[in-house]
Scaffold this motif. Structure first.
Motif, PDB file in Angstrom:
ATOM      1  N   ILE A  46      39.511  19.610  55.371  1.00 26.97           N
ATOM      2  CA  ILE A  46      39.244  20.450  54.890  1.00 26.97           C
ATOM      3  C   ILE A  46      38.549  19.686  53.397  1.00 26.97           C
ATOM      4  N   GLU A  47      37.988  19.457  52.924  1.00 25.82           N
ATOM      5  CA  GLU A  47      37.246  18.576  52.004  1.00 25.82           C
ATOM      6  C   GLU A  47      37.561  19.812  50.373  1.00 25.82           C
ATOM      7  N   HIS A  48      36.351  21.305  50.047  1.00 20.35           N
ATOM      8  CA  HIS A  48      36.596  21.848  49.588  1.00 20.35           C
ATOM      9  C   HIS A  48      36.866  22.942  49.687  1.00 20.35           C
ATOM     10  N   ALA A  49      37.200  24.198  49.148  1.00 21.13           N
ATOM     11  CA  ALA A  49      37.443  25.250  48.988  1.00 21.13           C
ATOM     12  C   ALA A  49      36.833  25.823  47.758  1.00 21.13           C
ATOM     13  N   VAL A  50      36.701  26.990  48.430  1.00 18.25           N
ATOM     14  CA  VAL A  50      36.000  28.224  47.094  1.00 18.25           C
ATOM     15  C   VAL A  50      37.028  29.651  47.229  1.00 18.25           C
ATOM     16  N   LEU A  51      37.222  29.783  46.574  1.00 18.07           N
ATOM     17  CA  LEU A  51      38.545  30.856  46.033  1.00 18.07           C
ATOM     18  C   LEU A  51      37.396  32.017  45.676  1.00 18.07           C
ATOM     19  N   CYS A  52      37.756  33.021  46.797  1.00 19.10           N
ATOM     20  CA  CYS A  52      37.019  34.294  46.428  1.00 19.10           C
ATOM     21  C   CYS A  52      37.865  35.390  45.959  1.00 19.10           C
ATOM     22  N   ALA A  53      37.724  35.303  44.544  1.00 18.43           N
ATOM     23  CA  ALA A  53      38.944  36.658  43.918  1.00 18.43           C
ATOM     24  C   ALA A  53      38.334  37.946  43.323  1.00 18.43           C
ATOM     25  N   TYR A  55      40.950  41.350  42.120  1.00 20.55           N
ATOM     26  CA  TYR A  55      42.598  41.446  42.229  1.00 20.55           C
ATOM     27  C   TYR A  55      42.790  40.601  40.704  1.00 20.55           C
ATOM     28  N   ARG A  56      43.152  40.598  39.734  1.00 19.63           N
ATOM     29  CA  ARG A  56      44.377  39.777  39.123  1.00 19.63           C
ATOM     30  C   ARG A  56      43.224  38.266  39.181  1.00 19.63           C
ATOM     31  N   ALA A  57      42.289  38.133  39.545  1.00 19.66           N
ATOM     32  CA  ALA A  57      41.326  36.988  39.677  1.00 19.66           C
ATOM     33  C   ALA A  57      41.682  35.508  38.282  1.00 19.66           C
ATOM     34  N   ASP A  58      42.527  36.781  37.405  1.00 17.00           N
ATOM     35  CA  ASP A  58      43.142  35.698  35.925  1.00 17.00           C
ATOM     36  C   ASP A  58      43.727  34.963  36.475  1.00 17.00           C
ATOM     37  N   GLN A  59      44.579  35.124  37.034  1.00 17.84           N
ATOM     38  CA  GLN A  59      45.940  34.261  37.163  1.00 17.84           C
ATOM     39  C   GLN A  59      45.733  32.985  38.433  1.00 17.84           C
ATOM     40  N   LEU A  60      44.660  33.325  39.252  1.00 19.73           N
ATOM     41  CA  LEU A  60      44.033  32.857  40.554  1.00 19.73           C
ATOM     42  C   LEU A  60      43.062  31.737  39.004  1.00 19.73           C
ATOM     43  N   GLU A  61      42.226  32.107  38.041  1.00 20.80           N
ATOM     44  CA  GLU A  61      41.624  30.776  37.349  1.00 20.80           C
ATOM     45  C   GLU A  61      42.850  30.267  36.159  1.00 20.80           C
ATOM     46  N   THR A  62      43.777  30.877  36.064  1.00 14.44           N
ATOM     47  CA  THR A  62      44.940  29.839  34.734  1.00 14.44           C
ATOM     48  C   THR A  62      44.963  29.207  35.865  1.00 14.44           C
ATOM     49  N   MET A  63      46.091  29.024  37.300  1.00 15.64           N
ATOM     50  CA  MET A  63      46.506  28.224  37.770  1.00 15.64           C
ATOM     51  C   MET A  63      45.345  27.198  38.586  1.00 15.64           C
ATOM     52  N   LEU A  64      44.162  27.588  38.570  1.00 15.96           N
ATOM     53  CA  LEU A  64      43.451  26.534  39.301  1.00 15.96           C
ATOM     54  C   LEU A  64      43.641  25.550  39.713  1.00 15.96           C
ATOM     55  N   ALA A  65      43.954  24.744  38.457  1.00 15.14           N
ATOM     56  CA  ALA A  65      44.100  23.325  37.949  1.00 15.14           C
ATOM     57  C   ALA A  65      44.800  22.758  38.974  1.00 15.14           C
ATOM     58  N   ASP A  66      46.181  23.286  38.630  1.00  9.02           N
ATOM     59  CA  ASP A  66      47.207  23.037  39.537  1.00  9.02           C
ATOM     60  C   ASP A  66      47.674  23.560  40.717  1.00  9.02           C
ATOM     61  N   ASP A  76      37.066  25.490  43.804  1.00 11.40           N
ATOM     62  CA  ASP A  76      36.441  26.422  42.966  1.00 11.40           C
ATOM     63  C   ASP A  76      36.836  27.664  43.165  1.00 11.40           C
ATOM     64  N   LEU A  77      36.491  28.483  42.110  1.00  7.56           N
ATOM     65  CA  LEU A  77      36.972  30.121  41.462  1.00  7.56           C
ATOM     66  C   LEU A  77      35.223  30.865  41.564  1.00  7.56           C
ATOM     67  N   VAL A  78      36.229  31.777  43.165  1.00  9.66           N
ATOM     68  CA  VAL A  78      34.023  32.783  42.442  1.00  9.66           C
ATOM     69  C   VAL A  78      34.351  34.235  42.483  1.00  9.66           C
ATOM     70  N   ILE A  79      34.308  35.047  41.059  1.00  9.63           N
ATOM     71  CA  ILE A  79      34.801  35.787  41.150  1.00  9.63           C
ATOM     72  C   ILE A  79      34.108  36.866  41.137  1.00  9.63           C
ATOM     73  N   GLU A  80      34.306  38.152  42.223  1.00  4.67           N
ATOM     74  CA  GLU A  80      33.524  39.568  42.125  1.00  4.67           C
ATOM     75  C   GLU A  80      33.413  40.365  40.796  1.00  4.67           C
ATOM     76  N   PRO A  81      32.327  41.259  40.282  1.00  6.01           N
ATOM     77  CA  PRO A  81      32.089  41.400  39.619  1.00  6.01           C
ATOM     78  C   PRO A  81      32.770  42.744  39.467  1.00  6.01           C
ATOM     79  N   HIS A  82      32.750  43.380  40.378  1.00  7.62           N
ATOM     80  CA  HIS A  82      33.064  44.551  40.800  1.00  7.62           C
ATOM     81  C   HIS A  82      33.355  44.366  42.011  1.00  7.62           C
ATOM     82  N   PRO A  83      34.595  45.308  43.004  1.00  7.12           N
ATOM     83  CA  PRO A  83      35.308  45.482  43.961  1.00  7.12           C
ATOM     84  C   PRO A  83      34.075  45.397  45.316  1.00  7.12           C
ATOM     85  N   LEU A  84      34.381  43.849  46.340  1.00 11.44           N
ATOM     86  CA  LEU A  84      33.081  43.922  46.696  1.00 11.44           C
ATOM     87  C   LEU A  84      33.433  44.699  48.685  1.00 11.44           C
ATOM     88  N   GLY A  85      34.954  44.265  49.103  1.00 13.16           N
ATOM     89  CA  GLY A  85      35.547  43.764  50.315  1.00 13.16           C
ATOM     90  C   GLY A  85      35.238  42.896  50.891  1.00 13.16           C
TER      91      GLY A  85
END
Length: 231
Positions: A46-53, A55-66, A76-85
């Motif tokens: 796999i050459e690229h991954a997108v995290l679909c976040a 709940y607590r997306a802030d923790q993924l955002e903080t750790m994304l580079a690590d 890349d990180l995509v945060i849903e504007p409200h719970p979408l399932g």
């Protein structure tokens, strides 16, 4: 090939362990579970991954580079504007990161070896990974035709041995074409639509398959990982 990782769940069954933290970031012998999963994706090519976040997306955002550095995989990180399932989270991410080639989708709370992530589509059918289980009760299971096409997704609660949904998919670019982001379920909405069109087939997988969704399963995975690290 790109992978979309569904990280938006509340982790209700793991709350006594996560204590409000992001489920995919739960510690496994000093490392986030998600990092172990990303390394398997890297090993599968796999050459690229997108995290679909969500709940607590802030923790993924903080750790994304690590996480990206630890797995040597662009993220890349995509945060849903409200719970979408589970389905809506994918559609939301696809709108921001469109595709023109087959792509992988997987759950962030299930560990499989890199062999499962070598899944490829023939360009016509999308593919779902199926695992033979001794007892299907904890998982959604699959009813499959002799030619490999999926006839039906069965809800959790079916007992006895059978083929279960491992939560890994390879979709063609056309599979979700025209779908707009909306609250929906992967298992109840998006996959049944593909089945109805005869465009989903099952790929068997016989490697490691661990769902960390319960405290007992997580503890067993930690113990197994610790033993492997010591060998």
């Amino acid at each position: 090939m790109r992978a979309y990782i569904l990280c938006g769940g509340l982790g209700t069954r793991l709350r006594e362990v996560t204590k409000g933290r992001q489920k995919a970031m739960v510690d496994v012998n000093g490392e986030p579970f998600l990092l172990l999963l990303l390394r398997q994706l890297k090993a599968a090519g796999i050459e690229h991954a997108v995290l679909c976040a969500g709940y607590r997306a802030d923790q993924l955002e903080t750790m994304l580079a690590d996480l990206s550095q630890g797995a040597e995989l662009p993220l890349d990180l995509v945060i849903e504007p409200h719970p979408l399932g589970t389905g809506g989270a994918l559609l939301n991410a696809l709108q921001q990161h469109p595709v023109d080639a087959p792509y992988l989708v997987l759950n962030a709370d299930t560990y499989l070896t890199h062999d499962a992530f070598r899944l490829r589509s023939d360009g016509v059918d999308s593919v779902i990974v199926g695992v033979e289980a001794v007892d299907r009760a904890r998982f959604g299971s699959l009813r499959v035709a002799d030619d490999g096409h999926v006839l039906e997704l069965l809800e959790k609660g079916e007992t006895g041995p059978g083929l279960v949904n491992a939560g890994v998919y390879c979709f063609t670019p056309a599979a979700m074409a025209g779908e707009q982001p909306r609250p929906c379920s992967m298992e109840l909405d998006l996959l049944p639509a593909l089945i109805a069109r005869g465009e989903l087939r099952a790929a068997p997988y016989a490697g490691s398959f661990v769902d960390i969704g319960t405290p007992e399963a997580l503890a067993a995975f930690k113990a197994s990982s610790d033993r492997s690290a010591q060998q």
